[in-house]
Design a protein around this motif. Structure first.
Motif, PDB file in Angstrom:
ATOM      1  N   GLN A  91      -5.360  31.807  -9.303  1.00 36.42           N
ATOM      2  CA  GLN A  91      -6.856  32.506 -10.038  1.00 36.42           C
ATOM      3  C   GLN A  91      -6.674  33.961  -9.603  1.00 36.42           C
ATOM      4  N   ASN A  92      -6.410  34.176  -8.277  1.00 35.31           N
ATOM      5  CA  ASN A  92      -6.290  35.564  -7.579  1.00 35.31           C
ATOM      6  C   ASN A  92      -5.053  36.191  -8.114  1.00 35.31           C
ATOM      7  N   LYS A 132      -8.998  34.767 -15.920  1.00 37.42           N
ATOM      8  CA  LYS A 132      -9.684  35.952 -16.023  1.00 37.42           C
ATOM      9  C   LYS A 132      -8.879  37.050 -16.111  1.00 37.42           C
ATOM     10  N   ALA A 133      -8.714  37.597 -17.439  1.00 39.21           N
ATOM     11  CA  ALA A 133      -7.867  38.684 -17.797  1.00 39.21           C
ATOM     12  C   ALA A 133      -8.435  39.494 -19.045  1.00 39.21           C
ATOM     13  N   SER A 173      -6.212  37.431 -11.639  1.00 37.93           N
ATOM     14  CA  SER A 173      -7.341  38.456 -11.760  1.00 37.93           C
ATOM     15  C   SER A 173      -6.984  39.783 -11.140  1.00 37.93           C
TER      16      SER A 173
END
Length: 446
Positions: free
Chosen positions: A208-209, A234-235, A212
């Motif tokens: 995830q990190n 999340k992009a 993002s």
């Protein structure tokens, strides 16, 4: 190396002069004299070594068209060529037929002696290089390449060292057979636009990190992974996404995504979840307001069908024109989920379906067929449709009947027959089905 130079336009005009005179080889003595004079002129040009006097960046660009082993051999041509390969902007290393020790020596020498800028670095091999990998990555990180491709697919997965995550100017990253563990000091790849990870393991937090912290990311491929249960992507600039692997949950926040391939390799026993108020279609696809092409493969539709199935979704996929979907038509919830997607894609033009029976995709108590479902859809823009792996089951015939009644603009429906039953009765049913479109043709292939 001269063959490569002949393709390069800089500094080779004398070749044309020599070849023009050489065509007079069998002429009279005067022509022979002219030819000898041309040879002398050519020899004079060669003596000035104009090729060797090319700027280092031109030499490096030419040598980049060769594999590294051949480029390094040019160091024996003359003193001016001794270090020419060290300015190559593109380094591509493949062990191929090389002995392991020879390849290790080659990689060490290239990374140690290269003194120019490395724009692209590509290494691939089918032998085990775990002992050398850390050393290579340290030397590579000092070169600050913009593109890195690592495909070392033999043996256990390679743990990517923290130094690789410190390359601030990285724009393209492709890693295979690796372990992704972000260092605490990871600040992200601010310029990275393309990220491909294959045959890898990581954790929910690290992946995830990683995603993002790449604000410029436009292309993302996550293929065959382990250790990730909840995939959170999340992009904001992402426009292409390919995900295939084992996961329990996925959440997408990618408002600019145009092309998506989503595949789940395993079906989990939690499908469906009783009294679950969550909409997994909304969670996974709700942010994809500009999606144009969507592929749902494996057990992903089964995952989407758990929880609450909304007839109307918050987002309408007005740009969605092409859908490819794997579905079990025995499963009422999967059919309802697919219809929910179709209903919220008013401009859908092309639909490709792969039908698989419950014995392959897993059967639940909800699987009762679709004969009794009161499904009323309007697919006004659907022009092309296909049903692959068609087995002739009643649920498949029923769905084809509904599809023909929903699409007034349909021109062609292709059915790829894979059934083992007698097909004559099924074909008769298919051809007799009423159609909303007078132009619709039903084509069955075997």
């Amino acid at each position: 190396i001269l063959t490569a130079y002949l393709k390069f336009e800089t500094g080779l005009l004398w070749i044309h002069q020599v070849s023009k005179h050489a065509s007079s080889f069998n002429m009279d003595s005067e022509a022979m004299s002219t030819c000898k004079k041309a040879r002398a002129e050519a020899a004079s040009v060669v003596s000035t070594d104009r090729l060797s006097n090319l700027p280092p960046e031109i030499k490096g660009d030419i040598l980049s068209r060769l594999n590294v082993e051949e480029a390094v051999r040019t160091s024996t041509l003359s003193s001016t060529w001794r270090d020419a390969w060290t300015d190559m902007p593109v380094i591509s290393l493949c062990d191929g037929n090389l002995a392991r020790t020879k390849f290790v020596t080659l990689v060490d020498m290239v990374l140690l002696l290269h003194k120019g800028t490395i724009e692209e670095f590509d290494i691939s091999g089918n032998k085990n290089y775990h002992d050398e990998f850390g050393r290579w990555m340290i030397m590579l990180s000092r070169k600050s390449p913009k593109s890195v491709i690592i495909k070392l697919n033999s043996g256990p997965r390679y743990k990517i060292p923290s130094c690789l995550f410190s390359i601030g100017d990285l724009e393209y990253l492709h890693l295979e057979n690796c372990i992704i563990s972000l260092p605490r000091a990871f600040q992200g790849f601010k310029s990275l636009t393309d990220l491909t990870l294959k045959l890898f393991s990581s954790t929910d937090k690290d992946i995830q990190n990683l995603i993002s912290f790449c604000p410029a990311l436009t292309d993302l491929i996550l293929d065959s992974f382990e250790g990730i249960n909840r995939l959170n992507i999340k992009a904001p600039k992402l426009d292409y996404l390919y995900v295939e692997g084992d996961f329990e949950d996925i959440k997408l926040d990618a408002p600019n995504l145009e092309v998506a391939f989503l595949s789940l390799d395993k079906a989990y026993q939690s499908v469906p979840i009783a009294h679950d108020k969550e909409s997994y279609v909304k969670q996974s696809l709700g942010s994809l307001s500009v999606i144009e092409t969507l592929t749902i493969n494996g057990f992903f539709l089964k995952y989407l069908s758990k929880g609450c199935i909304h007839t109307k979704l918050p987002a309408v996929f007005t740009h969605l024109e092409s859908v490819r979907i794997m579905i079990c038509l025995w499963d009422q919830r999967q059919v309802l989920t697919a219809c929910s997607l179709f209903q919220n894609a008013p401009n859908l033009k092309k639909l490709e379906m792969w039908s698989f029976p419950w014995s392959i995709l897993g059967r639940d108590e909800d699987q009762v067929g679709i004969q009794g479902l009161n499904l009323q859809l309007q697919m006004d823009h659907l022009v092309m449709a296909s049903v692959n792996h068609f087995g002739g089951l009643d649920c498949e015939v029923d769905f084809v009947a509904k599809l023909l009644s929903w699409a007034p603009a349909l021109e062609e429906l292709k059915i790829d027959w894979k059934g083992e039953m007698e097909c004559s009765m099924v074909l008769a049913k298919l051809l007799a089905l009423p159609r909303a479109s007078t132009r619709a043709k039903v084509i069955v292939t075997f």
